[in-house]
Design a protein around this motif. Structure first.
Motif, PDB file in Angstrom:
ATOM      1  N   ILE A 366       0.873  -1.178   0.000  1.00 32.32           N
ATOM      2  CA  ILE A 366       0.000   0.000   0.000  1.00 32.32           C
ATOM      3  C   ILE A 366       0.902   1.217   0.000  1.00 32.32           C
ATOM      4  N   ALA A 367       0.579   2.185  -0.826  1.00 38.33           N
ATOM      5  CA  ALA A 367       1.404   3.384  -0.916  1.00 38.33           C
ATOM      6  C   ALA A 367       0.681   4.531  -0.251  1.00 38.33           C
ATOM      7  N   LEU A 368       1.352   5.143   0.737  1.00 39.44           N
ATOM      8  CA  LEU A 368       0.724   6.233   1.486  1.00 39.44           C
ATOM      9  C   LEU A 368       1.573   7.487   1.336  1.00 39.44           C
ATOM     10  N   SER A 369       0.931   8.582   1.045  1.00 35.98           N
ATOM     11  CA  SER A 369       1.684   9.819   0.903  1.00 35.98           C
ATOM     12  C   SER A 369       1.855  10.490   2.262  1.00 35.98           C
ATOM     13  N   CYS A 370       3.098  10.769   2.616  1.00 41.11           N
ATOM     14  CA  CYS A 370       3.367  11.339   3.928  1.00 41.11           C
ATOM     15  C   CYS A 370       4.279  12.553   3.818  1.00 41.11           C
ATOM     16  N   GLY A 371       4.197  13.390   4.824  1.00 43.55           N
ATOM     17  CA  GLY A 371       5.157  14.489   4.916  1.00 43.55           C
ATOM     18  C   GLY A 371       6.257  14.080   5.870  1.00 43.55           C
ATOM     19  N   LYS A 372       7.508  14.192   5.425  1.00 42.95           N
ATOM     20  CA  LYS A 372       8.605  13.698   6.257  1.00 42.95           C
ATOM     21  C   LYS A 372       9.305  14.862   6.940  1.00 42.95           C
TER      22      LYS A 372
END
Lengths: 678, 283
Positions: A366-372
């Motif tokens: 599953i690909a999740l967009s995150c702020g790092k």
């Protein structure tokens, strides 16, 4: 009446002898014309060929050629204009003489028209004939470079001929008009004294010199420090612009200012060894700075063009690997997917079509967009400069990982494995939304995702978790943070991805892909099927086309360079001839004079080369950054390409210097006794 | 041609006046033959030239174009070598100076003024004037010291920082004279110094030459201008490669000299009239 006819008859004759008499400047002009027509015709005849638009994957190559031809036209027009203006300057004296001897302006106009017609005919005939001879060869070269099928027939299309002829008709017409205006507005006495005019000191010398230094430094700093982000293209053009401006000012004012400082120091200046050199250089720089700038810029363009295109082409396999690590991928919705069914079908179809399936992997992610932020993955940043800290985080289970990589990793209660396709993650713990996890190990490679430290532009992360439960936990926390309503449904929205390589004949592969694609599309879980061989062929066509254009353009740039150099040698030669005689009369020995003039010429000619090499070095930083957007991460390949090309270019530059210097020496004619001329 | 000469003219012998001082410049039996590139045609430019110049003299050499006067000057300037004969400057034979030292010799002992100025466009007038001194390795202080009185005298103080292409012909020539004088040469060789100047600038320059001569500078000038020659202390006439007449100034004014020179030239020219006939006979 009879007399009048004779007069009109004599004009073309005069024109022709004029061309022959000033052959040293005229023949190179015609040669440049021929070469320009040649390249333009090559582009045209390849573009006009139906084959190029029919061939599979040729779209990129075709588009590049199309853009290339427009660029070519943009470069050739001012260049031929420049050459022509040099020519007319040299010939002013002869024309002035005709004028004084009784040729009216209209007669001179007719004469110049005949000349223009002659050089146009020579250029177009020569260019198209040589173009026709070589265009098939170059077409085959293009096909080979782009990886397109070579077994095609090359046909000449009349449009290519007419296009070329018409374009150059306008070029030569513009030149003729400018010549006519130039001659028309000047008086015969001015025409006679044509080439000679004192050089004015550039005004505001120090201001211009500092502007030059600052802009050049600015350009370098931007080039060296810029990083890949949305601004990079803007930065790129800004850097190029600043460097050109800086070069211009530094060459025209900076060099003069520097020499003036030397001159001001009486001790240094009035040394026999420095005296003639400093004053001579000062004079040369004032007179020739503009053409030195041109030489410098063209040199840089040649080097950078060749470096970019050749390293992209040589690094193509790596780029292709980064873009398409596998030959094919099948994306499916994992909740409906039957992993085994897909595997079986792929193998079965492989056997039927006589292709071998290699390195098949199958996993769920599953690909999740995150702020790092440091070691924490939170909600994605919205807009602004923070955008570039948003990453895609893929979550896969340890079971899939161990099977894919053929490993037996074990993870503790709260432990994960981390992989970054860009720069290393480099933290012992990772915070994912509200969960704090221990990084047992950071993976340095992953079969399904190529890694490069320099992949800043679209890096992504993989977090390998202990089991399905933890996977679900993480996905749930992400969904909560991001305000997803159907959390349960979301937790099950993984993709099952099957990727593999194939080996076999091209026809077999095509058949295999066709049937596999049909099968995949018929499945209920179907999302997407990628035939990456297609993508690779497209890339190859694009980069091969780039290299082809790069080589042709470099040839054009080199021609420009050679001609500017040649004309500069001629004009220097005529001036040095006088100085040479005078210096001998005043009491310098022939050897001394030869030595000092030779040194000046060398300095003047190798200054642009030095500039070009420095520009190239600064430019490489930027190219390196820009290339990461194309997923070219092989810095050492880029540097070695640059080194090789620079060395080859320096040799070429030296050779063309020697070649053009011959003309110079012929004009100056060393050793001629001043007494004979007295 | 040679036959025609011996036959027709009694060449005027120029006796060296050994009673006063040793001559500064002595030209003895100088002959020059040019050979064309492939050796097919030989042209005798100088037959047998003899004369001497004493220190402090102002000598003009006159002759029509083609008479050999430029060839003579080039030989005196050590820019060209005589086929035979001797040129002695202060007793030193020019043809014995080695090629390598010739430049330095020219720089140290001779000053040149040319018809077309021969100033380098790359240098300011000041630096053009300094050029021979710089080449001789003289310090800046010394150069400057030498320049100021000279520049003053020549009236070019305000022009020193200009470049040759920024000043007039007369100004250029005065700078060139300054360059010739600054090395304090034993003799100044001037080749048609007024040839490229208008009459006003010519007159000014000639007055200057006379002044310089008065202060002790030896000058040898080649010209075909009567006006230019009329300022000199002695005029040598050269024709077809030989010196065959000379006029001393004595106490004559410039105007009287002018008259004498033009008379002499007329005689020489009319005396030439039987030449075609003789030519025919000689060949």
């Amino acid at each position: 009446m009879n007399k009048k006819i004779k007069k009109w008859r004599i004009l073309p004759k005069l024109a022709l002898t004029g061309v022959m008499k000033s052959g040293t400047v005229y023949y190179p002009y015609i040669a440049a014309g021929i070469f320009s027509v040649f390249t333009f015709f090559i582009f045209s005849s390849i573009l006009r060929n139906d084959v190029i638009s029919i061939l599979p994957h040729s779209a990129y190559a075709w588009m590049l050629l199309q853009i290339g031809r427009v660029l070519l036209a943009i470069i050739l027009l001012p260049f031929l204009f420049y050459t022509n203006s040099f020519l007319i300057k040299r010939r002013k004296k002869e024309i002035g003489l005709y004028n004084i001897l009784g040729l009216e302006k209209k007669h001179i106009g007719v004469m110049m028209f005949t000349e223009a017609l002659f050089s146009y005919m020579a250029a177009v005939t020569g260019g198209i004939v040589s173009g026709s001879v070589f265009s098939k060869f170059l077409f085959l070269l293009l096909l080979r470079m782009t990886g397109l099928p070579v077994e095609v027939e090359f046909v000449f299309y009349p449009e290519a001929f007419t296009e070329t002829a018409i374009f150059f008709f306008w070029v030569y017409a513009i030149n003729l008009v400018s010549n006519l205006i130039e001659v028309g507005k000047s008086k015969p006495t001015e025409l006679l004294s044509g080439g000679k005019k004192g050089e004015k000191e550039p005004k505001l010398l120090w201001i211009y010199a500092s502007i030059g230094l600052i802009t050049l430094a600015g350009g370098y700093v931007i080039a060296i420090r810029s990083e890949v982000d949305s601004m990079i293209f803007l930065n790129f053009f800004l850097a190029v612009f600043l460097v050109i401006i800086g070069t211009y000012f530094l060459f025209t004012s900076g060099s003069v200012a520097f020499l003036k400082v030397l001159k001001r120091n009486k001790r240094v200046y009035y040394e026999p060894a420095n005296f003639i050199t400093i004053s001579g250089m000062l004079y040369r720089m004032k007179k020739n700075a503009a053409s030195l700038v041109n030489i410098c810029i063209f040199s840089t363009m040649v080097i950078i063009t060749l470096v970019c295109t050749s390293s992209l082409y040589l690094g193509l396999n790596e780029i292709l690997y980064f873009n398409y690590p596998y030959d094919a991928s099948f994306y499916a919705q994992s909740e409906k997917a039957d992993a085994d069914a897909a595997n079986e079908e792929i193998n079965a179809l492989g056997e039927i079509n006589d292709v071998r399936i290699n390195g098949l992997v199958s996993y769920e992610r599953i690909a999740l967009s995150c702020g790092k932020e440091a070691n924490a993955f939170g909600v994605s940043f919205a807009g602004g400069m923070q955008n570039k800290h948003n990453y895609k985080v893929n979550i896969i289970t340890l079971e899939d990982y161990n099977r894919m990589e053929d490993k037996e990793e074990i993870l503790g209660e709260n432990e994960v494995l981390v992989f970054s396709s860009g720069a290393d993650f480099a933290y012992d713990t990772v915070r994912f939304m509200d969960r704090q996890l221990d990084v047992k190990k950071e993976l340095k490679e992953l079969k399904i995702e190529p890694k490069s430290e320099k992949n800043v532009f679209d890096a992504l992360f993989y977090i390998i978790v202990r089991d399905q439960k933890m996977h679900d936990d993480l996905v749930r926390s992400w969904a909560e943070e991001n305000g997803v309503e159907d959390i349960e449904g979301f937790a099950n929205s993984d993709y099952r991805i099957v990727r593999f390589n194939v080996e076999g004949d091209k026809a077999d592969k095509d058949a295999f892909f066709d049937s596999l694609k049909a099968w995949c599309e018929s499945r209920p879980e179907f999302v997407e099927f990628y035939n990456n061989l297609e993508g690779r062929a497209n890339d190859m066509s694009m980069y091969g086309g780039l290299l082809f254009i790069g080589i042709l353009f470099s040839a054009v740039f080199l021609m420009c360079l050679l001609l500017i150099m040649y004309y500069k040698q001629i004009s220097e030669g005529y001036e040095d001839r006088d100085s040479f005689i005078i210096m001998q009369k005043v009491g310098m020995s022939e050897k001394e004079i030869k030595h000092t003039i030779h040194r000046q010429i060398l300095l003047v000619f190798f200054l642009p080369l030095l500039g070009a090499v420095m520009h190239t070095v600064a430019g490489l930083f930027m190219v390196d950054q820009l290339f990461t957007t194309l997923r070219f991460f092989n810095g050492s390949l880029l540097v070695s390409c640059a080194a090789c090309i620079t060395v080859v270019f320096v040799i070429f530059y030296g050779l063309s210097y020697l070649m053009t210097a011959k003309t110079y020496y012929k004009i100056v004619r060393w050793g001629e006794s001043p007494a004979v001329n007295a | 041609m040679a036959v025609h000469f011996r036959f027709f003219y009694n060449r005027i012998k120029i006796y060296e006046r050994e009673d006063i001082r040793m001559a500064l410049l002595e030209v003895k039996n100088v002959k020059k033959i040019y050979t064309t590139r492939f050796g097919a045609v030989k042209v005798q430019a100088l037959h047998d030239v003899n004369f001497s110049v004493e220190e402090g003299e102002y000598v003009a050499i006159m002759g029509e174009s083609g008479s050999g006067k430029t060839t003579l000057l080039n030989i005196l300037a050590s820019l060209d070598k005589a086929t035979s004969g001797k040129v002695l400057l202060n007793g030193k034979n020019l043809s014995e100076i080695k090629q390598k030292q010739l430049c330095a010799f020219r720089r140290d002992h001779l000053g040149f003024v040319f018809q077309d100025f021969n100033l380098l466009d790359t240098l300011s007038l000041r630096d053009n004037i300094f050029l021979p001194l710089v080449l001789a390795g003289i310090s800046y202080g010394e150069m400057d010291k030498r320049l100021s009185p000279l520049a003053e005298k020549l009236g070019i103080v305000d022009l020193l920082n200009k470049y040759p292409y920024e000043v007039s012909g007369g100004q250029k020539q005065r700078a060139a004279v300054c360059r010739a004088l600054i090395t304090e040469p034993e003799i100044v060789l001037a080749d048609e110094p007024t040839g490229a100047l208008d009459s006003k600038a010519s007159a000014k320059l000639l007055r200057l030459f006379a002044d310089i001569n008065k202060s002790g500078q030896t000058i040898l000038m080649v010209t075909h201008s009567i006006q230019a020659a009329s300022h000199a202390g002695r005029i040598l006439f050269i024709k077809d490669g030989c010196v065959f007449h000379q006029i001393y100034r004595g106490n004559r004014s410039d105007e009287e000299m002018y008259k004498m020179i033009s008379d002499a030239l007329t005689v020489l020219q009319t005396g030439n009239s039987p030449a075609p006939f003789e030519n025919g006979e000689a060949s």
